[in-house]
Design a protein around this motif. Structure first.
Motif, mmCIF file in Angstrom:
data_model
loop_
_atom_site.group_PDB
_atom_site.id
_atom_site.type_symbol
_atom_site.label_atom_id
_atom_site.label_comp_id
_atom_site.label_asym_id
_atom_site.label_seq_id
_atom_site.Cartn_x
_atom_site.Cartn_y
_atom_site.Cartn_z
ATOM 1 N N GLU A 125 0.828 -1.200 0.000
ATOM 2 C CA GLU A 125 0.000 0.000 0.000
ATOM 3 C C GLU A 125 0.869 1.258 0.000
ATOM 4 O OE1 GLU A 125 -3.260 2.093 3.015
ATOM 5 O OE2 GLU A 125 -2.878 -0.072 3.155
ATOM 6 N N ASP A 126 0.519 2.205 -0.878
ATOM 7 C CA ASP A 126 1.177 3.519 -0.959
ATOM 8 C C ASP A 126 2.660 3.442 -1.315
ATOM 9 O OD1 ASP A 126 -1.210 4.786 -0.307
ATOM 10 O OD2 ASP A 126 -0.790 4.744 1.839
ATOM 11 N N GLU A 127 3.090 2.357 -1.945
ATOM 12 C CA GLU A 127 4.493 2.203 -2.349
ATOM 13 C C GLU A 127 4.592 2.368 -3.863
ATOM 14 O OE1 GLU A 127 7.621 -0.861 -0.758
ATOM 15 O OE2 GLU A 127 6.459 -1.815 -2.359
ATOM 16 N N GLU A 128 5.349 3.353 -4.310
ATOM 17 C CA GLU A 128 5.492 3.595 -5.747
ATOM 18 C C GLU A 128 6.369 2.514 -6.382
ATOM 19 O OE1 GLU A 128 6.647 7.402 -7.078
ATOM 20 O OE2 GLU A 128 4.967 8.452 -6.120
ATOM 21 N N TYR A 129 5.954 2.084 -7.563
ATOM 22 C CA TYR A 129 6.710 1.054 -8.265
ATOM 23 C C TYR A 129 6.579 1.270 -9.768
ATOM 24 C CZ TYR A 129 2.185 -1.101 -9.293
ATOM 25 O OH TYR A 129 0.912 -1.318 -9.744
ATOM 26 N N ALA A 130 7.486 0.650 -10.512
ATOM 27 C CA ALA A 130 7.421 0.623 -11.970
ATOM 28 C C ALA A 130 7.691 -0.806 -12.420
ATOM 29 C CB ALA A 130 8.434 1.588 -12.577
ATOM 30 N N ILE A 131 7.282 -1.126 -13.644
ATOM 31 C CA ILE A 131 7.417 -2.478 -14.195
ATOM 32 C C ILE A 131 8.202 -2.426 -15.498
ATOM 33 C CG2 ILE A 131 6.159 -4.471 -15.126
ATOM 34 C CD1 ILE A 131 5.754 -4.105 -12.138
ATOM 35 N N SER A 132 9.067 -3.424 -15.722
ATOM 36 C CA SER A 132 9.709 -3.578 -17.026
ATOM 37 C C SER A 132 9.727 -5.054 -17.391
ATOM 38 C CB SER A 132 11.138 -3.018 -17.006
ATOM 39 O OG SER A 132 11.961 -3.767 -16.119
ATOM 40 N N HIS A 133 9.965 -5.319 -18.677
ATOM 41 C CA HIS A 133 9.982 -6.698 -19.183
ATOM 42 C C HIS A 133 11.299 -6.947 -19.909
ATOM 43 C CE1 HIS A 133 5.635 -6.107 -18.539
ATOM 44 N NE2 HIS A 133 5.605 -7.401 -18.336
ATOM 45 N N PRO A 134 12.322 -7.370 -19.178
ATOM 46 C CA PRO A 134 13.627 -7.597 -19.812
ATOM 47 C C PRO A 134 13.659 -8.807 -20.734
ATOM 48 C CG PRO A 134 13.712 -8.164 -17.485
ATOM 49 C CD PRO A 134 12.380 -7.531 -17.715
ATOM 50 N N VAL A 135 12.664 -9.702 -20.633
ATOM 51 C CA VAL A 135 12.561 -10.833 -21.561
ATOM 52 C C VAL A 135 11.192 -10.776 -22.218
ATOM 53 C CG1 VAL A 135 14.154 -12.285 -20.276
ATOM 54 C CG2 VAL A 135 11.722 -12.424 -19.756
ATOM 55 N N GLY A 136 11.089 -11.345 -23.410
ATOM 56 C CA GLY A 136 9.844 -11.300 -24.156
ATOM 57 C C GLY A 136 8.815 -12.291 -23.647
ATOM 58 N N GLY A 137 7.619 -12.193 -24.216
ATOM 59 C CA GLY A 137 6.573 -13.156 -23.893
ATOM 60 C C GLY A 137 5.529 -12.664 -22.919
ATOM 61 N N GLY A 138 5.768 -11.516 -22.289
ATOM 62 C CA GLY A 138 4.785 -10.997 -21.352
ATOM 63 C C GLY A 138 4.716 -11.798 -20.070
ATOM 64 N N ASP A 139 3.653 -11.571 -19.311
ATOM 65 C CA ASP A 139 3.494 -12.272 -18.048
ATOM 66 C C ASP A 139 2.010 -12.331 -17.689
ATOM 67 O OD1 ASP A 139 2.757 -10.127 -15.783
ATOM 68 O OD2 ASP A 139 4.166 -9.201 -17.180
ATOM 69 N N ALA A 140 1.695 -13.175 -16.730
ATOM 70 C CA ALA A 140 0.335 -13.267 -16.187
ATOM 71 C C ALA A 140 0.444 -13.580 -14.705
ATOM 72 C CB ALA A 140 -0.468 -14.349 -16.908
ATOM 73 N N CYS A 141 -0.458 -12.979 -13.914
ATOM 74 C CA CYS A 141 -0.388 -13.105 -12.459
ATOM 75 C C CYS A 141 -1.795 -13.242 -11.876
ATOM 76 C CB CYS A 141 0.248 -11.874 -11.817
ATOM 77 S SG CYS A 141 1.834 -11.389 -12.492
ATOM 78 N N LEU A 142 -1.868 -13.892 -10.743
ATOM 79 C CA LEU A 142 -3.066 -13.868 -9.913
ATOM 80 C C LEU A 142 -2.784 -12.879 -8.786
ATOM 81 C CD1 LEU A 142 -5.768 -15.535 -9.993
ATOM 82 C CD2 LEU A 142 -4.885 -16.728 -7.986
ATOM 83 N N SER A 143 -3.590 -11.830 -8.701
ATOM 84 C CA SER A 143 -3.403 -10.785 -7.697
ATOM 85 C C SER A 143 -4.491 -10.897 -6.641
ATOM 86 C CB SER A 143 -3.451 -9.407 -8.356
ATOM 87 O OG SER A 143 -3.342 -8.376 -7.398
ATOM 88 N N ILE A 144 -4.084 -10.972 -5.364
ATOM 89 C CA ILE A 144 -5.030 -11.159 -4.269
ATOM 90 C C ILE A 144 -4.879 -10.020 -3.264
ATOM 91 C CG2 ILE A 144 -5.787 -12.682 -2.397
ATOM 92 C CD1 ILE A 144 -4.707 -15.034 -3.930
ATOM 93 N N ALA A 145 -5.983 -9.396 -2.941
ATOM 94 C CA ALA A 145 -6.030 -8.410 -1.856
ATOM 95 C C ALA A 145 -7.071 -8.895 -0.855
ATOM 96 C CB ALA A 145 -6.421 -7.037 -2.394
ATOM 97 N N ILE A 146 -6.712 -8.931 0.423
ATOM 98 C CA ILE A 146 -7.672 -9.367 1.425
ATOM 99 C C ILE A 146 -7.858 -8.269 2.470
ATOM 100 C CG2 ILE A 146 -6.939 -11.760 1.089
ATOM 101 C CD1 ILE A 146 -5.821 -11.685 3.948
ATOM 102 N N ASP A 147 -8.917 -8.421 3.240
ATOM 103 C CA ASP A 147 -9.213 -7.471 4.302
ATOM 104 C C ASP A 147 -7.965 -7.193 5.140
ATOM 105 O OD1 ASP A 147 -11.342 -6.207 6.253
ATOM 106 O OD2 ASP A 147 -10.085 -7.529 7.475
ATOM 107 N N ARG A 148 -7.705 -5.931 5.426
ATOM 108 C CA ARG A 148 -6.471 -5.518 6.105
ATOM 109 C C ARG A 148 -6.292 -6.220 7.450
ATOM 110 N NH1 ARG A 148 -5.431 0.830 6.333
ATOM 111 N NH2 ARG A 148 -5.739 0.438 4.117
ATOM 112 N N THR A 149 -7.369 -6.333 8.206
ATOM 113 C CA THR A 149 -7.286 -6.991 9.515
ATOM 114 C C THR A 149 -6.909 -8.458 9.374
ATOM 115 O OG1 THR A 149 -8.981 -5.492 10.379
ATOM 116 C CG2 THR A 149 -8.531 -7.492 11.648
ATOM 117 N N LEU A 150 -7.488 -9.127 8.377
ATOM 118 C CA LEU A 150 -7.174 -10.540 8.146
ATOM 119 C C LEU A 150 -5.727 -10.716 7.692
ATOM 120 C CD1 LEU A 150 -10.396 -11.821 6.350
ATOM 121 C CD2 LEU A 150 -9.735 -12.139 8.740
ATOM 122 N N LEU A 151 -5.244 -9.815 6.840
ATOM 123 C CA LEU A 151 -3.860 -9.914 6.389
ATOM 124 C C LEU A 151 -2.905 -9.746 7.559
ATOM 125 C CD1 LEU A 151 -1.849 -10.238 4.129
ATOM 126 C CD2 LEU A 151 -2.044 -7.791 3.637
#
Length: 282
Positions: free
Chosen positions: A75-101
């Motif tokens: 949360e609130d952390e700045e980031y950037a993304i790059s792809h040094p190899v070809g083919g792209g990527d795919a991800c499963l992104s999960i966000a859960i209730d803050r108290t549970l995390l």
């Protein structure tokens, strides 16, 4: 990059949204090799790459994101993304209730401050966590699992990923980390390639002895085992698309269906056919 280009580059599919958890399937074509403009997450996300690789940049720190890793987008952390190899990527992104995390995450993994944020950029995950990622994604995409089961599987995945006995975050020097990162990107660029140790060592510019020693020290598994897990994670990704499992085995670099099936079962506890049925018929 324009909005139209961004939409063409990135595909985001919401798989589940409840009061407890949000799960998204994010796929990126990876056409942009250079660093993207900076972004900032509104809440902490646990991101599980299941195909390809990318590099995440937070300030001067870089993290290779690929299928054997869990990557934290705090949360609130700045980031950037790059792809040094070809083919792209795919991800499963999960966000859960803050108290549970906060309840799930060991205190020594969390940074100090008001936000629930992780101290380290990533953690290695074990094969059973990879299998849970695939079960969640395939099951939700096909409508084969109900909400309660999906929520339970997501919490189980997070608990397993953050557990001390099933994941790792081993320290290494800056130079060793860069060597391991180069090796990971090399392997992720073509998971099905039948590498030799000498060829990998030549590509990354060190001796085979030094490479095997440093890689195992940094990742907690031997290099050959790591590459095998990349190939089998590719199988987890593709199982839903193949009716002929022998063809799948050959496409991801195995010499035969029997070799593929035995390696898959040893890693995930089920044969490819059993896992395929589980994702289709749950």
């Amino acid at each position: 990059m324009s909005e139209a280009q961004e939409e063409d580059e990135l595909s985001v599919r919401l798989l589940l949204e409840t009061a407890t958890v949000e799960i998204r399937d994010i796929q990126c074509r990876g056409n942009c090799r250079h660093r993207s403009p900076s972004e900032c997450a509104s809440t902490t996300h646990l991101v599980y790459p299941y195909r390809g690789a990318f590099m995440r940049h937070v300030g001067s720190a870089e993290t290779v994101a690929e299928v054997n890793q869990l990557v934290f987008f705090n949360e609130d952390e700045e980031y950037a993304i790059s792809h040094p190899v070809g083919g792209g990527d795919a991800c499963l992104s999960i966000a859960i209730d803050r108290t549970l995390l906060q309840e799930l995450a060991p205190a020594d993994q969390l940074a100090t401050g008001p936000a629930v944020a992780f101290r380290h950029a990533r953690r290695g995950i074990d094969p059973r966590a990879q299998a849970l990622v695939a079960l969640l994604r395939h099951g939700l995409s096909r409508g084969a699992i109900e909400t309660l089961e999906a929520e339970t599987l997501a919490l189980t995945l997070i608990r397993r990923s953050l557990g001390e006995t099933t994941s790792h975050d081993l320290p290494s020097t800056y130079g060793q980390k860069k060597l391991v990162d180069r090796t990971k990107l090399l392997l992720a660029a073509d998971p099905g390639r039948r590498w030799t140790l000498a060829a990998i060592a030549k590509e990354v510019g060190v001796s085979p002895v030094y490479l095997t020693q440093i890689f195992a020290q940094a990742e907690g598994v031997p290099l050959y085992r790591y590459q095998l897990r990349l190939r089998l994670a590719r199988a987890l990704d593709l199982l839903a698309d193949y009716d002929d499992l022998t063809m799948l085995a050959l496409d991801i670099g195995f010499s035969s269906h029997s070799h593929f099936s035995a390696a898959f079962r040893q890693l995930y506890g089920k044969t490819p056919a059993e896992f395929q049925r589980a994702t289709r018929l749950r």
